[in-house]
Design a protein around this motif. Structure first.
Motif, PDB file in Angstrom:
ATOM      1  N   ILE A 269       7.682   1.617   5.252  1.00  0.00           N
ATOM      2  CA  ILE A 269       8.757   2.456   4.733  1.00  0.00           C
ATOM      3  C   ILE A 269       8.276   3.892   4.856  1.00  0.00           C
ATOM      4  CG2 ILE A 269      10.122   3.082   2.716  1.00  0.00           C
ATOM      5  CD1 ILE A 269       9.860   0.253   1.729  1.00  0.00           C
ATOM      6  N   LEU A 270       8.979   4.654   5.672  1.00  0.00           N
ATOM      7  CA  LEU A 270       8.565   6.022   5.954  1.00  0.00           C
ATOM      8  C   LEU A 270       9.482   6.976   5.187  1.00  0.00           C
ATOM      9  CD1 LEU A 270       7.056   8.224   7.570  1.00  0.00           C
ATOM     10  CD2 LEU A 270       8.680   7.843   9.413  1.00  0.00           C
ATOM     11  N   ILE A 271       8.919   7.646   4.219  1.00  0.00           N
ATOM     12  CA  ILE A 271       9.709   8.572   3.416  1.00  0.00           C
ATOM     13  C   ILE A 271       9.491   9.980   3.944  1.00  0.00           C
ATOM     14  CG2 ILE A 271       9.950   9.587   1.136  1.00  0.00           C
ATOM     15  CD1 ILE A 271       9.142   6.871   0.003  1.00  0.00           C
ATOM     16  N   THR A 272      10.565  10.656   4.277  1.00  0.00           N
ATOM     17  CA  THR A 272      10.412  12.007   4.797  1.00  0.00           C
ATOM     18  C   THR A 272      11.689  12.796   4.528  1.00  0.00           C
ATOM     19  OG1 THR A 272      10.050  13.338   6.786  1.00  0.00           O
ATOM     20  CG2 THR A 272      11.156  11.254   7.084  1.00  0.00           C
ATOM     21  N   HIS A 273      11.561  14.122   4.507  1.00  0.00           N
ATOM     22  CA  HIS A 273      12.765  14.922   4.344  1.00  0.00           C
ATOM     23  C   HIS A 273      13.277  15.398   5.699  1.00  0.00           C
ATOM     24  CE1 HIS A 273       9.470  17.859   4.389  1.00  0.00           C
ATOM     25  NE2 HIS A 273      10.341  18.605   5.021  1.00  0.00           N
ATOM     26  N   ASP A 274      12.504  15.077   6.742  1.00  0.00           N
ATOM     27  CA  ASP A 274      12.832  15.611   8.056  1.00  0.00           C
ATOM     28  C   ASP A 274      13.276  14.489   8.992  1.00  0.00           C
ATOM     29  OD1 ASP A 274      13.067  17.069  10.344  1.00  0.00           O
ATOM     30  OD2 ASP A 274      11.269  18.279   9.936  1.00  0.00           O
ATOM     31  N   LEU A 275      14.553  14.456   9.227  1.00  0.00           N
ATOM     32  CA  LEU A 275      15.144  13.416  10.063  1.00  0.00           C
ATOM     33  C   LEU A 275      14.508  13.393  11.463  1.00  0.00           C
ATOM     34  CD1 LEU A 275      17.378  11.296  10.080  1.00  0.00           C
ATOM     35  CD2 LEU A 275      18.976  13.051  10.813  1.00  0.00           C
TER      36      LEU A 275
ATOM     37  N   SER B  93      -6.574  -1.286   3.455  1.00  0.00           N
ATOM     38  CA  SER B  93      -6.109  -2.334   2.542  1.00  0.00           C
ATOM     39  C   SER B  93      -5.525  -3.535   3.277  1.00  0.00           C
ATOM     40  CB  SER B  93      -5.068  -1.756   1.594  1.00  0.00           C
ATOM     41  OG  SER B  93      -3.894  -1.466   2.324  1.00  0.00           O
ATOM     42  N   GLN B  94      -5.233  -3.408   4.575  1.00  0.00           N
ATOM     43  CA  GLN B  94      -4.659  -4.521   5.355  1.00  0.00           C
ATOM     44  C   GLN B  94      -3.329  -4.982   4.788  1.00  0.00           C
ATOM     45  OE1 GLN B  94      -6.338  -5.784   8.096  1.00  0.00           O
ATOM     46  NE2 GLN B  94      -8.021  -4.374   7.768  1.00  0.00           N
ATOM     47  N   ALA B  95      -2.579  -4.064   4.147  1.00  0.00           N
ATOM     48  CA  ALA B  95      -1.357  -4.461   3.459  1.00  0.00           C
ATOM     49  C   ALA B  95      -0.257  -4.848   4.434  1.00  0.00           C
ATOM     50  CB  ALA B  95      -0.877  -3.317   2.577  1.00  0.00           C
ATOM     51  N   GLN B  96       0.663  -5.694   3.951  1.00  0.00           N
ATOM     52  CA  GLN B  96       1.799  -6.121   4.765  1.00  0.00           C
ATOM     53  C   GLN B  96       2.922  -5.091   4.711  1.00  0.00           C
ATOM     54  OE1 GLN B  96       1.945  -8.783   6.875  1.00  0.00           O
ATOM     55  NE2 GLN B  96      -0.234  -8.760   6.347  1.00  0.00           N
ATOM     56  N   LEU B  97       3.031  -4.417   3.557  1.00  0.00           N
ATOM     57  CA  LEU B  97       4.074  -3.405   3.403  1.00  0.00           C
ATOM     58  C   LEU B  97       3.410  -2.071   3.086  1.00  0.00           C
ATOM     59  CD1 LEU B  97       7.078  -2.550   3.008  1.00  0.00           C
ATOM     60  CD2 LEU B  97       6.794  -3.136   0.613  1.00  0.00           C
ATOM     61  N   VAL B  98       3.591  -1.096   3.955  1.00  0.00           N
ATOM     62  CA  VAL B  98       3.008   0.225   3.750  1.00  0.00           C
ATOM     63  C   VAL B  98       4.125   1.217   3.466  1.00  0.00           C
ATOM     64  CG1 VAL B  98       1.648   2.083   4.774  1.00  0.00           C
ATOM     65  CG2 VAL B  98       1.076  -0.292   5.259  1.00  0.00           C
ATOM     66  N   ILE B  99       4.034   1.904   2.337  1.00  0.00           N
ATOM     67  CA  ILE B  99       5.001   2.947   2.029  1.00  0.00           C
ATOM     68  C   ILE B  99       4.317   4.277   2.244  1.00  0.00           C
ATOM     69  CG2 ILE B  99       6.544   3.890   0.295  1.00  0.00           C
ATOM     70  CD1 ILE B  99       6.415   1.208  -1.135  1.00  0.00           C
ATOM     71  N   ALA B 100       4.809   5.045   3.207  1.00  0.00           N
ATOM     72  CA  ALA B 100       4.204   6.342   3.510  1.00  0.00           C
ATOM     73  C   ALA B 100       5.115   7.434   2.971  1.00  0.00           C
ATOM     74  CB  ALA B 100       4.007   6.485   5.015  1.00  0.00           C
ATOM     75  N   ASP B 101       4.625   8.146   1.942  1.00  0.00           N
ATOM     76  CA  ASP B 101       5.439   9.170   1.302  1.00  0.00           C
ATOM     77  C   ASP B 101       5.101  10.528   1.912  1.00  0.00           C
ATOM     78  OD1 ASP B 101       7.035  10.599  -0.347  1.00  0.00           O
ATOM     79  OD2 ASP B 101       6.135   9.921  -2.228  1.00  0.00           O
ATOM     80  N   GLU B 102       5.989  11.043   2.730  1.00  0.00           N
ATOM     81  CA  GLU B 102       5.794  12.333   3.414  1.00  0.00           C
ATOM     82  C   GLU B 102       4.421  12.425   4.071  1.00  0.00           C
ATOM     83  OE1 GLU B 102       8.191  14.425   3.687  1.00  0.00           O
ATOM     84  OE2 GLU B 102       9.451  14.429   1.898  1.00  0.00           O
ATOM     85  N   PRO B 103       4.097  11.524   4.997  1.00  0.00           N
ATOM     86  CA  PRO B 103       2.736  11.532   5.553  1.00  0.00           C
ATOM     87  C   PRO B 103       2.510  12.642   6.570  1.00  0.00           C
ATOM     88  CG  PRO B 103       4.038   9.842   6.629  1.00  0.00           C
ATOM     89  CD  PRO B 103       4.937  10.483   5.609  1.00  0.00           C
ATOM     90  N   THR B 104       3.540  13.373   6.930  1.00  0.00           N
ATOM     91  CA  THR B 104       3.377  14.342   8.015  1.00  0.00           C
ATOM     92  C   THR B 104       3.352  15.780   7.541  1.00  0.00           C
ATOM     93  OG1 THR B 104       5.775  14.309   8.321  1.00  0.00           O
ATOM     94  CG2 THR B 104       4.476  12.867   9.720  1.00  0.00           C
ATOM     95  N   VAL B 105       3.460  15.988   6.222  1.00  0.00           N
ATOM     96  CA  VAL B 105       3.485  17.367   5.720  1.00  0.00           C
ATOM     97  C   VAL B 105       2.140  18.037   5.991  1.00  0.00           C
ATOM     98  CG1 VAL B 105       3.682  18.780   3.650  1.00  0.00           C
ATOM     99  CG2 VAL B 105       5.131  16.786   3.931  1.00  0.00           C
TER     100      VAL B 105
ATOM    101  N   ALA C 286       0.851  -1.195   0.000  1.00  0.00           N
ATOM    102  CA  ALA C 286       0.000   0.000   0.000  1.00  0.00           C
ATOM    103  C   ALA C 286       0.878   1.233   0.000  1.00  0.00           C
ATOM    104  CB  ALA C 286      -0.916   0.006   1.217  1.00  0.00           C
ATOM    105  N   LEU C 287       0.344   2.289  -0.595  1.00  0.00           N
ATOM    106  CA  LEU C 287       1.109   3.533  -0.680  1.00  0.00           C
ATOM    107  C   LEU C 287       0.244   4.680  -0.155  1.00  0.00           C
ATOM    108  CD1 LEU C 287       3.585   5.157  -1.915  1.00  0.00           C
ATOM    109  CD2 LEU C 287       2.146   5.439  -3.925  1.00  0.00           C
ATOM    110  N   ILE C 288       0.836   5.468   0.745  1.00  0.00           N
ATOM    111  CA  ILE C 288       0.185   6.717   1.132  1.00  0.00           C
ATOM    112  C   ILE C 288       0.868   7.799   0.314  1.00  0.00           C
ATOM    113  CG2 ILE C 288      -0.349   8.291   3.009  1.00  0.00           C
ATOM    114  CD1 ILE C 288       0.084   5.938   4.929  1.00  0.00           C
TER     115      ILE C 288
END
Lengths: 326, 278, 266
Positions: free
Chosen positions: B206-212, B169-181, B95-97
């Motif tokens: 997998i958490l994608i973010t520009h902010d460490l 989606s009940q996915a096993q792998l969730v990719i979150a692309d900048e979910p906190t903006v 799943a992708l956010i």
């Protein structure tokens, strides 16, 4: 309240546009090098003495300055009198009413056919981008979009009327039969080929536009997100594509009324179909100024009303407009 | 769970104002990436804009533009993850956010969109409606928001709707692309906690973010990316003190640049200045 | 897998179209008066080795007349398209000067768009008394509104754009702003607009001529050829109706394709 004000605003705009159309077309008639008295007389031009010419000019107001003539014409217009057509020897309003009744069958069915078919073909082509089906549909649409309408009509006559003999070559009914005696089946038989030709041309425009919208959507964030949820192309086309493509298609369908009318002029000319288009050509060729002006105004009204309807429909259907309209 | 082996991605472009303006060139957007992501972890991918983080997400999901050139190997649960398998697994296992709020369809009400997401994940229609309801409630979206169109939602609400759509989606792998903006600190914490919760249930994030700063509290491991290259992958706990346990100057600089850590170039150890710090 | 290269394709199309146009123009020079030459022994001859596309009722070669008609269409179409683009550009620029002018221009656009093109063309051709010049002017005057609308919106947006306002604020001259910021944005629009107008212009010229309002019947225009063909339709002289229209279709299709490829490539 807001709706009423918006509609009122549109109506004012419509009146303004119609006034401009009247002004522009009347101006064009005035600068024409064709002498109005000659046009009035037609072939009898040579049989008339200068005194009689002056009398005619006085009777119809041709000798007055253009501004006075315009004022006179506009006053008549407001009271519902569009003038006298010397080609048909009838009031202009009657000519337009009669002719439009015949054209409306042709225009209406071609419009409906081209809108529905064009939209469906566009959606299918856009959803199946790159497949053989898409290529076939787009090729068809690109070719018909570049086809001269009157040439297609000529080809249709050559093939279906002359060679195969399936359809009549001309008119709205058999020659020598009074209009009221023509049966519905015969009438439809005569309409078949003109409607098919006109619709075939109209389809291309809507198909190409709808396909472009579908492709745009298929590459948008919305579609990517749907694909990420596991949606198939059909799913995206059906759930998102239909909504996004139908709004512009509605606008285009109404906006293309003018083009459709232009096409009907050519098609009626080729098929000698006695509609408004044929009357337009006759009025132009035989310098029937009042009829030409009347038709210009009438079509402007027709097209503007179509556009207004499209705008209103758009506002009702698209949820985004309701907020922006405040 | 997911292994990425020498992944390289190129996209076409055209040079402007050049004599051979008609000639297509290739830009390398992901350069020889090798990663191993295991089940139950939150793996943060951190980098500046344009580092190729989102492209990595799209490469895993199989959502790259058709013109893209991809080489290398993706494996998901020990089996190759090719285009066919990606299509099967999308929405069910993966799943992708998405990052962009324009991923919401402006012509469809929120509740219906979430229901569609559940249906696409394979749930029957009534079940999907209930699942959507539960997910929306979980992210505190009230009835009004559920009946709203995308333009009527605030940025934070729209972000939560996107998260809810991945949630159903009940996915096993969730990719979150900048979910906190665009979220306030409180809401940001809720979203991050929710992602941590997924990992604690044994799923992979997998958490994608520009902010460490946002990644460190919830992540198990962090991959730092720069210009399409993988700078280094380190345990989250390596980001501490003056960052000397980090292998690379760039990651060290990123860590030290956080407001809480007084940043001076002198603190970066000499032998680790592999990449110049701009 | 070989992937399509849009710019390469567009460049090839551009060259091919250019060569065809040059060939078309050169052929007029080589043809001389063949299109008007009558052969009394070969009237209404069907297509054959001697008469490639057949002959018309006066025994004139159809292929020569069709080529001449295409060249005529090309000139009328391109002149009208260029003229139309210039009108659109200048009116769009005028509209940005003041809000009152803008209202006037948009009223003019609405007015012209509300009358079907063909009727407006007939009115203008009527006002100018027909002939080649009248057709070019009529087509130019009717086709600018849609392009003007696009350019006007673009110019308004540009004027509001921060970098243009900054440029003015930095004391750059009006000329510099126009030349440095606005024109580079507008030129591609104009180019694509003109290319898009061109096929429409050709088709409308042919339609107008076909109805008898355009070019004079003594010229070998495609519209004239097809109007002639109408009279011989029921006699089975199919070549008169088929070939000139087909040639026109191919030309329009070629330019339509070129403009599509250029749009995709730029």
């Amino acid at each position: 309240m807001r709706v009423i004000r918006r509609i009122a605003k549109r109506l004012v705009r419509l009146a303004l546009v119609l006034l401009c159309v009247a002004l522009v077309s009347f101006g064009l008639m005035m600068v024409s090098p064709i002498d109005p008295v000659d046009a009035y007389l037609g072939p009898q031009m040579a049989q008339v003495s200068p005194e009689q010419r002056a009398l005619i000019a006085q009777r119809w107001g041709f000798d007055e300055p253009a501004v006075v003539q315009f004022g006179h014409w506009l006053r008549q217009l407001v009271s519902g009198d569009l003038g006298w057509s010397h080609v048909y020897n009838q009031p202009v309003s009657e000519v337009i009413a009669q002719r439009f009744q015949r054209s409306v069958m042709l225009l209406g069915s071609a419009w409906l056919l081209s809108a529905l078919l064009g939209f469906s073909l566009g959606v299918v082509a856009g959803a199946k981008e790159g497949t053989k089906l898409d290529k076939a549909i787009s090729t068809y649409a690109f070719i018909t979009a570049s086809t001269p309408a009157f040439w297609l009509a000529i080809l249709a006559v050559l093939l279906f009327s002359v060679t195969l003999g399936w359809t009549p070559t001309c008119c709205a009914g058999p020659v020598g039969v009074l209009n009221q005696d023509v049966t519905l089946v015969t009438r439809l038989h005569h309409l078949l080929l003109p409607v098919a030709t006109l619709a075939l041309l109209g389809i291309a425009n809507i198909t190409l536009h709808t396909r472009a919208r579908m492709l745009e959507l298929m590459r948008s964030d919305i579609a990517t997100h749907a694909f990420a949820q596991g949606a198939s192309r059909i799913d995206v086309a059906w759930r998102h594509g239909l909504r996004h493509a139908s709004l512009p298609a509605i606008t285009l369908a109404f906006a293309s009324l003018g083009e459709l009318f232009g096409g009907s002029i050519l098609i009626e000319h080729v098929f000698a179909y006695p509609g408004l288009g044929q009357a337009t050509v006759a009025a132009g060729l035989r310098s029937d100024v009042p009829l030409l002006l009347g038709i210009a105004l009438f079509t402007a009204l027709f097209v503007s009303l179509g556009n207004m309807l499209a705008d209103t429909l758009y506002g009702v259907i698209d949820p985004r407009i309701k907020v922006e309209g405040t | 769970m997911l292994t990425i082996d020498h992944l390289t991605l190129q996209l076409p472009y055209y040079a402007h104002g050049h004599a051979s303006w008609w000639k297509r060139r290739w830009a390398t957007c992901l350069d020889d990436l090798t990663l191993q992501i295991s089940a139950g972890e939150v793996h943060a991918v951190v980098g500046a804009s344009g580092a190729g983080k989102s492209l990595l997400a799209y490469a895993i999901m199989g959502l790259l533009p058709p013109a893209a050139r991809l080489s290398g190997q993706l494996n998901y649960q020990e089996k190759p993850l090719d285009a066919v398998r990606q299509r099967q697994l999308r929405g069910r296992e993966l799943a992708l956010i998405p990052q962009s709020l324009s991923a919401l369809d402006p012509l469809v009400r929120t509740h219906r969109q979430v229901t569609w997401a559940a249906q696409r994940a394979g749930q029957p229609s009534t079940g999907a409606r209930h699942a959507a309801q539960r997910a929306l409630d979980h992210y505190q979206l009230d009835t009004q928001a559920q009946q709203a169109y995308a333009h009527e939602l605030s940025g934070g609400m729209a972000r939560r709707v996107l998260t809810a759509m991945a949630h159903v989606s009940q996915a096993q792998l969730v990719i979150a692309d900048e979910p906190t903006v665009g979220l306030d600190p409180h809401q940001r914490q809720r979203v991050l906690d929710a992602l941590r919760g997924l990992a604690d249930q044994g799923k992979t994030v997998i958490l994608i973010t520009h902010d460490l700063r946002h990644a460190l509290p919830v992540a198990d491991r962090v991959t730092i990316m720069r210009d399409g290259k993988q700078v280094e992958t380190a345990l989250a706990c390596a980001f501490q003190d003056d960052g000397t346990s980090l292998n690379h100057g760039y990651s060290q600089a990123l860590w030290l640049a956080l407001p809480d850590n007084a940043f001076t170039t002198a603190t970066i150890s000499k032998d680790k200045q592999g990449v110049s710090v701009a | 897998m070989r992937q399509p290269q849009p710019r390469l394709r567009a460049a090839i199309s551009l060259v091919v179209t250019g060569l065809l146009v040059i060939g078309l123009i050169a052929s007029q020079w080589l043809l001389g008066d063949t299109p008007q030459q009558m052969q009394f022994e070969a009237r209404l001859a069907p297509p054959s080795v001697d008469h490639w596309l057949g002959t018309d009722a006066l025994g004139r070669e159809l292929w020569a007349r069709t080529l001449a008609g295409l060249a005529l269409s090309f000139w009328v179409g391109s002149l009208a398209a260029i003229l139309s683009t210039l009108i659109a550009l200048s009116l769009a620029a005028l509209a940005t000067l003041s809000s009152r002018l803008d209202a006037l221009v948009s009223l003019l656009i609405d007015t012209l768009l509300s009358v079907p093109h063909l009727i407006l063309l007939m009115l203008i051709a009527f006002a100018l008394g027909g002939g080649t010049q009248a057709v070019i002017i009529a087509v130019a005057v009717t086709h600018w509104p849609s392009l003007a609308r696009v350019l006007r919106a673009e110019l308004w947006q540009l004027r509001q754009a921060p970098y243009v306002r900054m440029s003015r604020a930095f004391g750059k001259s009006r000329w510099f702003v126009l030349h440095g910021h606005l024109l580079p944005h507008l030129l591609p629009h104009c180019l694509v607009g003109a290319l898009l107008l061109f096929p429409h212009a050709i088709l409308h010229e042919a339609a107008l001529t076909f109805l008898g309002f355009g070019l004079s019947p003594s010229q070998p225009a495609i519209g004239v050829l097809l109007a002639d063909a109408m009279r011989y339709l029921s006699g089975g002289y199919w070549w008169l109706g088929v070939f000139p229209g087909l040639a026109l279709l191919l030309m329009v299709l070629g330019f339509e394709r070129l403009s599509r490829q250029l749009r995709r490539a730029l």
